[in-house]
Write a protein that holds these residues in place. Structure first.
Motif, PDB file in Angstrom:
ATOM      1  N   UNK A  81       1.311  -1.042  -0.145  1.00 51.02           N
ATOM      2  CA  UNK A  81      -0.117   0.201  -0.348  1.00 51.02           C
ATOM      3  C   UNK A  81       0.899   0.926   0.424  1.00 51.02           C
ATOM      4  N   UNK A  82       0.288   2.689  -0.558  1.00 53.51           N
ATOM      5  CA  UNK A  82       0.883   3.475  -0.714  1.00 53.51           C
ATOM      6  C   UNK A  82       1.453   4.634   0.095  1.00 53.51           C
ATOM      7  N   UNK A  83      -0.460   4.018   1.227  1.00 56.03           N
ATOM      8  CA  UNK A  83      -0.460   4.891   2.392  1.00 56.03           C
ATOM      9  C   UNK A  83      -0.801   4.176   3.184  1.00 56.03           C
ATOM     10  N   UNK A  84       0.077   4.731   4.754  1.00 53.42           N
ATOM     11  CA  UNK A  84       0.173   3.068   5.776  1.00 53.42           C
ATOM     12  C   UNK A  84       0.042   3.760   7.035  1.00 53.42           C
ATOM     13  N   UNK A  85      -0.973   4.794   6.971  1.00 57.61           N
ATOM     14  CA  UNK A  85      -1.182   5.776   8.420  1.00 57.61           C
ATOM     15  C   UNK A  85      -1.608   4.939  10.039  1.00 57.61           C
ATOM     16  N   UNK A  86      -2.099   3.705   9.406  1.00 53.61           N
ATOM     17  CA  UNK A  86      -2.668   2.899  10.642  1.00 53.61           C
ATOM     18  C   UNK A  86      -1.067   2.229  11.043  1.00 53.61           C
ATOM     19  N   UNK A  87      -0.240   1.809  10.350  1.00 51.73           N
ATOM     20  CA  UNK A  87       0.919   0.919  10.449  1.00 51.73           C
ATOM     21  C   UNK A  87       1.815   1.986  10.907  1.00 51.73           C
ATOM     22  N   UNK A  88       1.867   3.295  10.777  1.00 54.00           N
ATOM     23  CA  UNK A  88       2.748   4.754  11.378  1.00 54.00           C
ATOM     24  C   UNK A  88       2.568   4.102  13.021  1.00 54.00           C
ATOM     25  N   UNK A  89       1.518   3.843  13.299  1.00 57.00           N
ATOM     26  CA  UNK A  89       1.904   4.244  15.052  1.00 57.00           C
ATOM     27  C   UNK A  89       2.009   2.381  15.209  1.00 57.00           C
ATOM     28  N   UNK A  90       2.618   1.679  14.620  1.00 55.18           N
ATOM     29  CA  UNK A  90       2.993   0.251  15.749  1.00 55.18           C
ATOM     30  C   UNK A  90       5.061   0.235  15.290  1.00 55.18           C
ATOM     31  N   UNK A  91       4.883  -0.143  15.779  1.00 49.46           N
ATOM     32  CA  UNK A  91       6.552  -0.596  15.791  1.00 49.46           C
ATOM     33  C   UNK A  91       6.937  -1.207  14.856  1.00 49.46           C
ATOM     34  N   UNK A  92       8.263  -1.062  13.990  1.00 46.98           N
ATOM     35  CA  UNK A  92       8.769  -2.089  12.940  1.00 46.98           C
ATOM     36  C   UNK A  92       8.364  -3.195  12.684  1.00 46.98           C
ATOM     37  N   UNK A  93       8.548  -3.904  14.155  1.00 45.88           N
ATOM     38  CA  UNK A  93       8.645  -5.653  14.115  1.00 45.88           C
ATOM     39  C   UNK A  93       6.758  -5.380  14.097  1.00 45.88           C
ATOM     40  N   UNK A  94       6.526  -5.202  14.774  1.00 47.17           N
ATOM     41  CA  UNK A  94       4.464  -4.735  15.411  1.00 47.17           C
ATOM     42  C   UNK A  94       4.113  -4.538  13.523  1.00 47.17           C
ATOM     43  N   UNK A  95       4.537  -4.171  13.167  1.00 47.85           N
ATOM     44  CA  UNK A  95       3.698  -4.359  11.499  1.00 47.85           C
ATOM     45  C   UNK A  95       4.110  -5.332  10.691  1.00 47.85           C
ATOM     46  N   UNK A  96       5.429  -5.742  11.135  1.00 52.89           N
ATOM     47  CA  UNK A  96       5.783  -6.869  10.108  1.00 52.89           C
ATOM     48  C   UNK A  96       4.925  -7.990  10.422  1.00 52.89           C
ATOM     49  N   UNK A  97       4.711  -8.561  11.608  1.00 52.95           N
ATOM     50  CA  UNK A  97       4.128  -9.346  12.438  1.00 52.95           C
ATOM     51  C   UNK A  97       2.825  -9.349  11.926  1.00 52.95           C
ATOM     52  N   UNK A 155      11.154   0.396   1.634  1.00 54.79           N
ATOM     53  CA  UNK A 155      11.415  -1.192   2.320  1.00 54.79           C
ATOM     54  C   UNK A 155      10.341  -2.357   3.384  1.00 54.79           C
ATOM     55  N   UNK A 156      10.374  -1.250   4.121  1.00 56.96           N
ATOM     56  CA  UNK A 156       8.900  -2.296   4.827  1.00 56.96           C
ATOM     57  C   UNK A 156       8.239  -2.866   4.241  1.00 56.96           C
ATOM     58  N   UNK A 157       6.939  -1.852   3.575  1.00 52.64           N
ATOM     59  CA  UNK A 157       5.922  -2.400   2.381  1.00 52.64           C
ATOM     60  C   UNK A 157       6.377  -3.408   2.197  1.00 52.64           C
ATOM     61  N   UNK A 158       7.497  -3.441   1.687  1.00 52.25           N
ATOM     62  CA  UNK A 158       7.689  -4.585   1.051  1.00 52.25           C
ATOM     63  C   UNK A 158       8.097  -5.677   1.294  1.00 52.25           C
ATOM     64  N   UNK A 159       8.577  -5.622   2.697  1.00 47.60           N
ATOM     65  CA  UNK A 159       8.755  -6.693   3.587  1.00 47.60           C
ATOM     66  C   UNK A 159       7.943  -7.369   3.944  1.00 47.60           C
ATOM     67  N   UNK A 160       7.331  -6.475   4.682  1.00 48.23           N
ATOM     68  CA  UNK A 160       6.103  -6.759   5.060  1.00 48.23           C
ATOM     69  C   UNK A 160       5.243  -7.800   4.012  1.00 48.23           C
ATOM     70  N   UNK A 161       4.902  -7.301   2.876  1.00 43.91           N
ATOM     71  CA  UNK A 161       4.253  -8.098   1.860  1.00 43.91           C
ATOM     72  C   UNK A 161       5.012  -9.725   2.020  1.00 43.91           C
ATOM     73  N   UNK A 162       6.153  -9.788   2.149  1.00 48.38           N
ATOM     74  CA  UNK A 162       6.884 -11.512   2.107  1.00 48.38           C
ATOM     75  C   UNK A 162       6.602 -12.285   3.556  1.00 48.38           C
ATOM     76  N   UNK A 163       5.447 -11.520   4.288  1.00 51.02           N
ATOM     77  CA  UNK A 163       5.619 -12.208   4.956  1.00 51.02           C
ATOM     78  C   UNK A 163       4.709 -13.716   4.966  1.00 51.02           C
ATOM     79  N   UNK A 164       4.057 -13.255   4.210  1.00 46.14           N
ATOM     80  CA  UNK A 164       3.179 -13.894   3.709  1.00 46.14           C
ATOM     81  C   UNK A 164       3.537 -15.792   2.344  1.00 46.14           C
TER      82      UNK A 164
END
Ligand SMILES: Nc1ncnc2c1ncn2[C@@H]1O[C@H](COP(=O)(O)OP(=O)(O)OP(=O)(O)O)[C@@H](O)[C@H]1O
Length: 268
Positions: A81-97, A155-164
């Protein structure tokens, strides 16, 4: 991915009217076109975030039309996603999980049996940390996602997508807002997706990215596919240059898809 007769209109506006479209497997496909061409609408349909008026498509033979995103993620398809408003309030690791939600293989049993649940949790955390290392974000794992630079977010958006552990990855403007220092790193990561066997589709205005990593280009205008083919052909098509590329191209019309060393030799 093979699609037929996809239409979607909003009021009187026919945003998408695609007769037939094929996205080649284990290749990188760019979806380009002028503003309002219907790229985002098509992208939302293919990724299960909107429903078509008509049409059907399948990936690796599995029908996907109208299947919501959380289900298609289990079938191996994921988008950024281009916009990550909700994720912005999580830590990087939490967003990944959170990115692992709806993963394939996730079972109801694991959700109700604590021992299974915790082993799955551990596995998810290990996978998240491995990906953060690969994407150079490990040091940032406890920072809020909001504190990342534009490029680090991509980079985080891409890494996050790879979690699945997807087979088909849809990237929404992966270069938007990226500092030039991170461009090469992002391009390399997209090339890595292909090297690891994934199929990639991205929407992008940045012609640098299209010229340098796309194996296949699909050009849309007024909801339709007006050209498709390898970048060196599509970008020389006079109709495409007239309709779109003229205002976006600099002098360098060269297409150099793939990896190159400093002397310009193509790497395997
Ligand atoms: N939710 C909506 N409601 C009404 N009209 C919409 C909606 N989404 C898209 N449209 C219209 O559909 C058409 C295609 O829009 P779309 O955003 O898909 O184009 P795009 O190629 O992604 O453009 P851009 O490059 O500017 O993002 C436009 O005319 C747009 O105004």
């Amino acid at each position: 991915m093979i699609a037929d007769r996809i239409t979607r209109s909003f009021g009187g506006v026919q945003a998408v009217d695609v007769e037939h479209l094929e996205i080649p497997r284990n290749a990188i496909t760019a979806l380009i076109g002028p503003n309002g061409a219907g790229k985002t609408t098509l992208f939302n349909l293919l990724s299960g975030f909107d429903k078509p008026d008509t049409g059907a498509w399948s990936f690796n033979g599995r029908a996907l039309a109208g299947i919501p995103a959380f289900k298609s993620a289990r079938m191996g398809q994921v988008r950024t996603f281009q916009l990550t408003k909700v994720l912005a309030r999580l830590t990087v690791l939490e967003s990944m999980k959170l990115g692992a939600t709806g993963q394939r293989g996730e079972s109801m049993l694991a959700a109700v049996v604590p021992a299974l649940w915790s082993s799955q949790e551990r596995e998810i955390e290990q996978r998240a940390l491995r990906l953060l290392k690969k994407f150079n974000l490990f040091e940032k794992k406890d920072d809020y996602s909001a504190s990342l630079s534009g490029g680090q977010r991509k980079l985080l958006e891409m890494a996050r997508a790879l979690m699945t552990e997807p087979e088909f990855v849809l990237l929404d403007e992966p270069m938007a807002g990226v500092n030039p220092a991170l461009v090469q790193s992002l391009l390399d990561h997209v090339l890595d997706l292909k090297a690891e066997g994934m199929t990639v589709l991205f929407v992008e205005h940045d012609m640098h990215m299209v010229r340098h990593i796309a194996d296949w280009v699909v050009v849309m205008a007024e909801g339709r596919v007006v050209a498709e083919g390898p970048p060196y052909e599509v970008m020389r098509d006079p109709a495409v240059i007239d309709a779109y590329l003229g205002s976006h191209l600099d002098a360098d019309i060269g297409v150099i898809t793939g990896r190159y060393d400093e002397e310009g030799n193509k790497l395997p």
